[in-house]
Write a protein that holds these residues in place. Structure first.
Motif, PDB file in Angstrom:
ATOM      1  N   MET A 217       0.896  13.506 -28.098  1.00  0.00           N
ATOM      2  CA  MET A 217       0.272  13.126 -29.233  1.00  0.00           C
ATOM      3  C   MET A 217       0.319  12.099 -30.268  1.00  0.00           C
ATOM      4  O   MET A 217       0.038  11.134 -31.196  1.00  0.00           O
ATOM      5  N   ASP A 218       2.071  12.183 -30.687  1.00  0.00           N
ATOM      6  CA  ASP A 218       2.600  11.617 -32.049  1.00  0.00           C
ATOM      7  C   ASP A 218       2.622   9.701 -31.084  1.00  0.00           C
ATOM      8  O   ASP A 218       2.080   8.937 -32.000  1.00  0.00           O
ATOM      9  N   THR A 219       2.787   9.651 -30.063  1.00  0.00           N
ATOM     10  CA  THR A 219       2.785   8.134 -29.074  1.00  0.00           C
ATOM     11  C   THR A 219       1.217   7.583 -29.023  1.00  0.00           C
ATOM     12  O   THR A 219       1.247   6.354 -29.911  1.00  0.00           O
ATOM     13  N   LEU A 220       0.145   9.094 -28.728  1.00  0.00           N
ATOM     14  CA  LEU A 220      -1.117   8.589 -28.949  1.00  0.00           C
ATOM     15  C   LEU A 220      -1.426   7.948 -30.289  1.00  0.00           C
ATOM     16  O   LEU A 220      -2.172   7.100 -30.227  1.00  0.00           O
ATOM     17  N   ASN A 221      -0.897   8.698 -31.203  1.00  0.00           N
ATOM     18  CA  ASN A 221      -1.397   8.501 -33.074  1.00  0.00           C
ATOM     19  C   ASN A 221      -1.124   6.938 -32.937  1.00  0.00           C
ATOM     20  O   ASN A 221      -1.785   6.739 -34.385  1.00  0.00           O
ATOM     21  N   ASN A 222       0.264   6.730 -32.865  1.00  0.00           N
ATOM     22  CA  ASN A 222       0.997   5.342 -33.052  1.00  0.00           C
ATOM     23  C   ASN A 222       0.909   4.068 -32.442  1.00  0.00           C
ATOM     24  O   ASN A 222       1.737   3.149 -32.551  1.00  0.00           O
ATOM     25  N   ILE A 223      -0.341   4.302 -31.151  1.00  0.00           N
ATOM     26  CA  ILE A 223      -0.730   2.668 -30.777  1.00  0.00           C
ATOM     27  C   ILE A 223      -0.712   1.921 -31.684  1.00  0.00           C
ATOM     28  O   ILE A 223      -1.448   1.408 -32.439  1.00  0.00           O
ATOM     29  N   PRO A 224       0.415   0.808 -30.786  1.00  0.00           N
ATOM     30  CA  PRO A 224       0.488  -0.362 -32.496  1.00  0.00           C
ATOM     31  C   PRO A 224      -1.086  -1.285 -31.960  1.00  0.00           C
ATOM     32  O   PRO A 224      -0.928  -2.134 -31.176  1.00  0.00           O
ATOM     33  N   VAL A 225      -2.186  -0.880 -32.091  1.00  0.00           N
ATOM     34  CA  VAL A 225      -3.231  -2.065 -32.362  1.00  0.00           C
ATOM     35  C   VAL A 225      -3.272  -3.718 -32.905  1.00  0.00           C
ATOM     36  O   VAL A 225      -2.675  -3.768 -33.942  1.00  0.00           O
ATOM     37  N   LEU A 226      -3.450  -4.184 -31.963  1.00  0.00           N
ATOM     38  CA  LEU A 226      -3.456  -5.794 -32.955  1.00  0.00           C
ATOM     39  C   LEU A 226      -5.319  -6.318 -33.133  1.00  0.00           C
ATOM     40  O   LEU A 226      -5.780  -5.914 -31.783  1.00  0.00           O
TER      41      LEU A 226
ATOM     42  N   LEU B  45       6.651   2.478 -21.440  1.00  0.00           N
ATOM     43  CA  LEU B  45       7.753   2.732 -22.534  1.00  0.00           C
ATOM     44  C   LEU B  45       8.090   4.236 -23.068  1.00  0.00           C
ATOM     45  O   LEU B  45       9.020   4.629 -23.239  1.00  0.00           O
ATOM     46  N   ASN B  46       6.868   4.677 -23.456  1.00  0.00           N
ATOM     47  CA  ASN B  46       6.786   5.543 -24.373  1.00  0.00           C
ATOM     48  C   ASN B  46       6.179   7.298 -23.391  1.00  0.00           C
ATOM     49  O   ASN B  46       5.877   8.396 -24.002  1.00  0.00           O
ATOM     50  N   ALA B  47       6.048   7.299 -22.562  1.00  0.00           N
ATOM     51  CA  ALA B  47       5.829   8.390 -21.514  1.00  0.00           C
ATOM     52  C   ALA B  47       7.130   8.921 -20.835  1.00  0.00           C
ATOM     53  O   ALA B  47       7.993   8.616 -21.168  1.00  0.00           O
ATOM     54  N   THR B  48       6.478  10.493 -21.054  1.00  0.00           N
ATOM     55  CA  THR B  48       7.729  11.255 -20.320  1.00  0.00           C
ATOM     56  C   THR B  48       7.089  12.097 -19.654  1.00  0.00           C
ATOM     57  O   THR B  48       6.213  11.492 -18.813  1.00  0.00           O
ATOM     58  N   GLY B  49       8.441  12.322 -18.788  1.00  0.00           N
ATOM     59  CA  GLY B  49       7.975  13.035 -17.068  1.00  0.00           C
ATOM     60  C   GLY B  49       8.883  12.177 -16.430  1.00  0.00           C
ATOM     61  O   GLY B  49       9.738  11.513 -16.431  1.00  0.00           O
ATOM     62  N   SER B  50       8.938  12.636 -14.601  1.00  0.00           N
ATOM     63  CA  SER B  50       9.131  12.085 -13.323  1.00  0.00           C
ATOM     64  C   SER B  50       8.264  12.098 -12.354  1.00  0.00           C
ATOM     65  O   SER B  50       7.477  13.490 -12.300  1.00  0.00           O
ATOM     66  N   GLY B  51       8.518  11.722 -11.446  1.00  0.00           N
ATOM     67  CA  GLY B  51       8.295  11.363 -10.207  1.00  0.00           C
ATOM     68  C   GLY B  51       6.612  11.000 -10.480  1.00  0.00           C
ATOM     69  O   GLY B  51       6.536   9.942 -11.304  1.00  0.00           O
ATOM     70  N   MET B  52       4.858  11.313 -10.420  1.00  0.00           N
ATOM     71  CA  MET B  52       4.080  10.542 -10.332  1.00  0.00           C
ATOM     72  C   MET B  52       3.404  11.492 -11.526  1.00  0.00           C
ATOM     73  O   MET B  52       2.330  11.150 -12.255  1.00  0.00           O
ATOM     74  N   ARG B  53       4.403  12.211 -12.133  1.00  0.00           N
ATOM     75  CA  ARG B  53       3.223  12.691 -14.162  1.00  0.00           C
ATOM     76  C   ARG B  53       3.962  12.604 -14.494  1.00  0.00           C
ATOM     77  O   ARG B  53       5.771  13.117 -14.692  1.00  0.00           O
ATOM     78  N   TYR B  54       3.196  11.687 -15.289  1.00  0.00           N
ATOM     79  CA  TYR B  54       4.309  11.873 -16.815  1.00  0.00           C
ATOM     80  C   TYR B  54       3.092  11.605 -18.011  1.00  0.00           C
ATOM     81  O   TYR B  54       1.825  11.761 -17.829  1.00  0.00           O
ATOM     82  N   THR B  55       3.384  12.345 -18.851  1.00  0.00           N
ATOM     83  CA  THR B  55       2.703  12.328 -20.305  1.00  0.00           C
ATOM     84  C   THR B  55       3.165  11.692 -21.704  1.00  0.00           C
ATOM     85  O   THR B  55       3.706  10.816 -21.728  1.00  0.00           O
ATOM     86  N   LEU B  56       1.721  11.517 -22.499  1.00  0.00           N
ATOM     87  CA  LEU B  56       2.225  10.460 -23.505  1.00  0.00           C
ATOM     88  C   LEU B  56       1.628  11.247 -24.846  1.00  0.00           C
ATOM     89  O   LEU B  56       1.158  12.494 -24.403  1.00  0.00           O
TER      90      LEU B  56
END
Length: 90
Positions: free
Chosen positions: A34-43, A21-32
């Motif tokens: 740093m903000d998305t990685l730093n805000n992973i909702p860890v249970l 849901l938080n990846a950006t890009g198209s085709g087979m190349r998606y990126t995350l």
């Protein structure tokens, strides 16, 4: 935090969906970002529960590895049994 729990969590459908849901890009190349990685909702359950969950998934991973090793050796075992059958038939 238990490393085994974190490993199980990062391989869960929950976190895969978060990345999807938080990846950006198209085709087979998606990126995350740093903000998305730093805000992973860890249970984060208690350490006792983390260790229990991590241990269960670690045990399952070990059993899967053992099963794969056994399956990998089955063709060799089959050839060995056929060689023994041929010797007994002669």
């Amino acid at each position: 935090m238990s490393g085994k729990y974190l490993n199980a969590f990062l391989h869960s459908n929950y976190i895969k969906k978060y990345f999807e849901l938080n990846a950006t890009g198209s085709g087979m190349r998606y990126t995350l970002s740093m903000d998305t990685l730093n805000n992973i909702p860890v249970l984060i359950p208690s350490l006792k529960i983390q260790k229990r969950i991590g241990g269960i998934f670690s045990d399952i991973d070990c059993k899967i590895s053992l099963n794969r090793a056994i399956n990998h050796n089955l063709p060799t075992l089959d050839r060995s049994l056929k060689a023994v059958e041929v010797r007994h038939a002669a």
